[in-house]
Design an enzyme around this catalytic site. Structure first.
Site, PDB file in Angstrom:
ATOM      1  N   GLY A  10       0.822  -1.215   0.000  1.00  0.00           N
ATOM      2  CA  GLY A  10       0.000   0.000   0.000  1.00  0.00           C
ATOM      3  C   GLY A  10       0.849   1.256   0.000  1.00  0.00           C
ATOM      4  N   ILE A  11       0.859   1.975  -1.110  1.00  0.00           N
ATOM      5  CA  ILE A  11       1.670   3.198  -1.150  1.00  0.00           C
ATOM      6  C   ILE A  11       0.756   4.420  -1.336  1.00  0.00           C
ATOM      7  CG2 ILE A  11       2.336   2.837  -3.597  1.00  0.00           C
ATOM      8  CD1 ILE A  11       5.145   4.111  -2.661  1.00  0.00           C
ATOM      9  N   VAL A  14       0.709   7.473   3.762  1.00  0.00           N
ATOM     10  CA  VAL A  14       1.780   7.073   4.686  1.00  0.00           C
ATOM     11  C   VAL A  14       2.855   6.283   3.948  1.00  0.00           C
ATOM     12  CG1 VAL A  14       2.319   5.762   6.774  1.00  0.00           C
ATOM     13  CG2 VAL A  14       0.200   7.089   6.651  1.00  0.00           C
ATOM     14  N   ALA A  33      21.090   2.674  12.284  1.00  0.00           N
ATOM     15  CA  ALA A  33      20.686   1.262  12.306  1.00  0.00           C
ATOM     16  C   ALA A  33      21.879   0.318  12.183  1.00  0.00           C
ATOM     17  CB  ALA A  33      19.699   0.988  11.181  1.00  0.00           C
ATOM     18  N   GLU A 129       4.323   1.166  16.197  1.00  0.00           N
ATOM     19  CA  GLU A 129       4.402   2.526  16.741  1.00  0.00           C
ATOM     20  C   GLU A 129       3.472   3.476  15.997  1.00  0.00           C
ATOM     21  OE1 GLU A 129       4.754   4.897  19.129  1.00  0.00           O
ATOM     22  OE2 GLU A 129       6.681   3.948  19.578  1.00  0.00           O
ATOM     23  N   ILE A 136       4.344  10.420  17.355  1.00  0.00           N
ATOM     24  CA  ILE A 136       4.744  10.460  18.769  1.00  0.00           C
ATOM     25  C   ILE A 136       5.160   9.060  19.205  1.00  0.00           C
ATOM     26  CG2 ILE A 136       4.022  11.043  21.112  1.00  0.00           C
ATOM     27  CD1 ILE A 136       1.680  12.632  19.866  1.00  0.00           C
ATOM     28  N   GLU A 190     -12.184  13.142   6.746  1.00  0.00           N
ATOM     29  CA  GLU A 190     -12.407  12.410   5.507  1.00  0.00           C
ATOM     30  C   GLU A 190     -13.840  12.585   5.008  1.00  0.00           C
ATOM     31  OE1 GLU A 190     -10.675   8.498   5.295  1.00  0.00           O
ATOM     32  OE2 GLU A 190      -9.597   8.862   7.161  1.00  0.00           O
ATOM     33  N   ASP A 201     -11.950   5.373  16.005  1.00  0.00           N
ATOM     34  CA  ASP A 201     -10.500   5.416  15.808  1.00  0.00           C
ATOM     35  C   ASP A 201      -9.786   5.624  17.148  1.00  0.00           C
ATOM     36  OD1 ASP A 201      -8.045   5.913  14.006  1.00  0.00           O
ATOM     37  OD2 ASP A 201      -8.131   7.744  15.223  1.00  0.00           O
ATOM     38  N   LYS A 205      -7.135   3.000  19.344  1.00  0.00           N
ATOM     39  CA  LYS A 205      -5.824   3.381  19.900  1.00  0.00           C
ATOM     40  C   LYS A 205      -5.797   3.212  21.426  1.00  0.00           C
ATOM     41  CE  LYS A 205      -5.225   6.652  16.090  1.00  0.00           C
ATOM     42  NZ  LYS A 205      -5.526   8.052  15.684  1.00  0.00           N
TER      43      LYS A 205
END
Lengths: 436, 436
Positions: A10-11, A14, A33, A129, A136, A190, A201, A205
């Protein structure tokens, strides 16, 4: 050492942010890394757009199965969203021994237990994350930064759309519907904003954070989910006069009887730092027994802020990929065999304070009747506001802030108040948290 | 699995907090770490007090060498402080193959390069979350949470004593000396408060953060260190009238010419979240190119808040103790062979905005002279405040906020302004950051 190879599912917003930041900061990320991190394969239904976004720098396919089944790929990033295909692909990637990075809170809040179990059995990491509060690093703070603490509660502004709407309602004194349209025009909401404005949503979370904070399984079905669609500009104004702001909070709280897990509009003292988090920003306040209150603030959505979290997970996995699975950070902060099943309390059992607004006839004895009902239910009043009726009006608003009480108490008291002949219509009830 | 064994050097405020929290939350910490963590040995010069604090639950010695040389001990916590004995013991612990946890910012800011090199060579970890901003997991955020980002700048309120003093000065309109005494009485300032009020402590912490953010060695000797002792209540008041608050900030900023590393009182817009961090609280604002601004807030000192960070490090080490040293998180965020030596800029080369206050004779042409000098130095004025002289006075204050300019420009302009016959005494200069 050879670069670690990443497949991207999925591009969109994000996904392209992840691709771009990884490329732009490649040199610095590799220095951190200790090994290159390369997206070598992208799956997207819109192959042409994906090719354009990736400049022909990696293989583009329209079948995500080609990515999760590719033996060359070490890490799969899932940015498809939803519970259907996304779940299937994540489970396949795990079965194929790949580490997974996902921003999919809906998937983890509903199927997280199954997914983490599969990952544990297979010895791979599932990092997420980006699923909570965008850029954050709140998952890391909860899971690693605060490990010394018995976490007492978490309260978060974890949905930017609703915080933007609430900020605008307060700033401009406008009603919900008007501001929602404005938010949609500006791209903060949206076209179908249901998941955001109805609190779903935020509840996804909050569910994920509750698991990490208390060492319990994810249990989205037990969460109380309440949005901001019924909130009136009047209440925002009255709250302000009493020194409070109204925010949509995701709350997870440990009590002697069980865990409170709830999302709803909440009055919080205007002087708290978190009350001053405005616009589309996110913030999470965590109360630990040793550290006290800590707060984490930043952008909770958007292309590059969310990519920041996705890439932090890629670096974590790269650093830990060769570590003994027993000695990595557990997915849900606690070792899988050390989870507990403390019950999530039904809403009637939670304890909090309340803002009550009622429309009453301006005649003697009304206030005595109302306060008598509250006293009989052992509910104390902390503050009260009563206006003179407007010119030519015979009715007026009474606003009360109560002490802490159980939700079932207030519900039954409200029913009695609404039955009074002098009280017109329904009593508006909004929960209130001191966050101290 | 057997508990990991910890030796504690120094059981003062933070040491006893660590002992107590580790004991109180033992069950929960073990569930997170996957292994028990036990302080089995404590070294303190005050053996009797140490015995009392530890209830005879571990061995107490007065010679710290017995701890660092004890082959049973896996991790040494150094809470002695200072550069002398502490350094010697940390180096011995490393040489003996022990992991080290320390809260000693002075030691790391001055000898960190040597210490981390020794740890790297020996394959042990030196963890130091407690060295910066107490219980706030800021080291983890910078080192792991924001790895995707090219970090642009960090600005932190990282000394609680000075933030308490500044908050009180503003709230009560009192002068520095008066508030300092009050702070000492309340225990917010030490009997010898020099390190705090002169900015040294904040500079130690800013130095450590600069290394992690930019991949440079720690270089405390290059930091600009300026405290709050010369700050006047007048300037706090004028700043407020212009919409700013004055905070002691530790700033680390990347510029095309080098790194700015500086601690000084700073005007910041009152509407920024960080401007509203009051009392002894700490907060660090980090600007990354992908994530934008994130803020981390909490208690920066105290027994249990600092213990929270010490224990988080113990859990991290316990989780990673068996990992291949090559695949742990690098001490300073970047792999040791990937550090760069970007120069730290001398103060004359930094770029910022300024608050200027000057006392002038109330006569024609003064403002023309002052603004001409600034214009000739290409310094633009953003805001200005001029008061009418008080009754019976012939002098008045002019306050100016400038646009960004190099420090050497403002210094030379101020010299010219001070040479004007109409300007009385010295010009007060305080740096100003928009933090946007």
């Amino acid at each position: 050492m050879k670069p670690i190879k990443v497949g991207l599912l999925g591009i969109g917003t994000v996904g392209s942010g992840t691709f771009n930041v990884l490329k732009r900061n490649q040199e610095e990320i590799t220095r951190r890394a200790g090994r290159g991190i390369e997206i070598t394969m992208v799956a997207d239904l819109n192959v042409d757009r994906a090719r354009e976004l990736t400049n022909g720098e990696c293989e583009v396919v329209n079948d995500a199965n080609l990515v999760v089944n590719n033996p060359e790929i070490d890490i799969v990033i899932e940015l498809i969203g939803g519970y259907g295909i996304a779940k299937d692909l994540v489970m396949k990637a795990i079965a194929n021994g790949k580490h997974v990075v996902t921003a999919n809170k809906a998937l983890l809040a509903t199927h997280g237990n199954e997914i983490f179990k599969a990952a544990q059995d297979k010895g791979v990491m599932v990092a997420f994350e980006a699923a909570v509060a965008g850029g954050i690093p709140i998952i890391k703070a909860l899971r690693e930064g605060l490990t010394a603490n018995r976490i007492q509660w978490i309260a978060g502004i974890i949905n930017g759309t609703t915080n933007f709407i609430l900020s605008e309602m307060r700033d401009k004194g406008l009603d919900f519907d008007v501001v929602l349209k404005e938010a949609q025009r500006l791209g903060y909401a949206e076209a179908d904003p249901t998941f955001d404005i109805e609190g779903v949503d935020a509840a996804h979370k909050a569910t994920i954070m509750s698991a990490i904070a208390f060492g319990i399984p994810v249990q989205f079905d037990k969460a109380h989910v309440e949005g901001i669609t019924k909130l009136q500009a009047t209440d925002i104004r009255y709250a302000e006069q009493l020194g409070y702001r109204i925010k949509l909070l995701g709350i997870a709280r440990r009590t002697p009887n069980g865990i409170e897990l709830r999302v709803h509009p909440t009055l919080i003292p205007a002087k708290r730092l978190i009350a001053n988090v405005e616009g589309a920003m996110n913030a999470v306040l965590v109360q630990g027994d040793a550290v006290g209150a800590t707060l984490y603030y930043g952008k909770g959505a958007g292309s590059e802020p969310t990519a920041s979290a996705v890439i932090a997970d890629l670096v974590d996995i790269t650093r830990l990929a060769t570590a003994d699975p027993e000695h990595r950070v557990p997915h849900l902060a606690f070792q899988p065999d050390a989870m507990v099943d403390t019950p999530i309390l039904p809403m009637s059992e939670i304890t909090t304070s309340y803002y009550l607004r009622m429309r009453v006839s301006d005649q003697p004895g009304v206030l005595a009747d109302v306060t008598r009902i509250l006293a009989d239910s052992s509910i104390s009043i902390d503050a009260m506001l009563q206006k003179e009726p407007d010119e030519g009006e015979t009715r007026t608003d009474i606003i009360m802030l109560t002490h802490q009480t159980q939700e079932k108490n207030i519900v039954s008291a409200i029913a009695k108040i609404e039955a009074l002949p002098t009280v017109v219509g329904e009593v508006t009830k909004i929960r209130l948290e001191q966050l101290s």
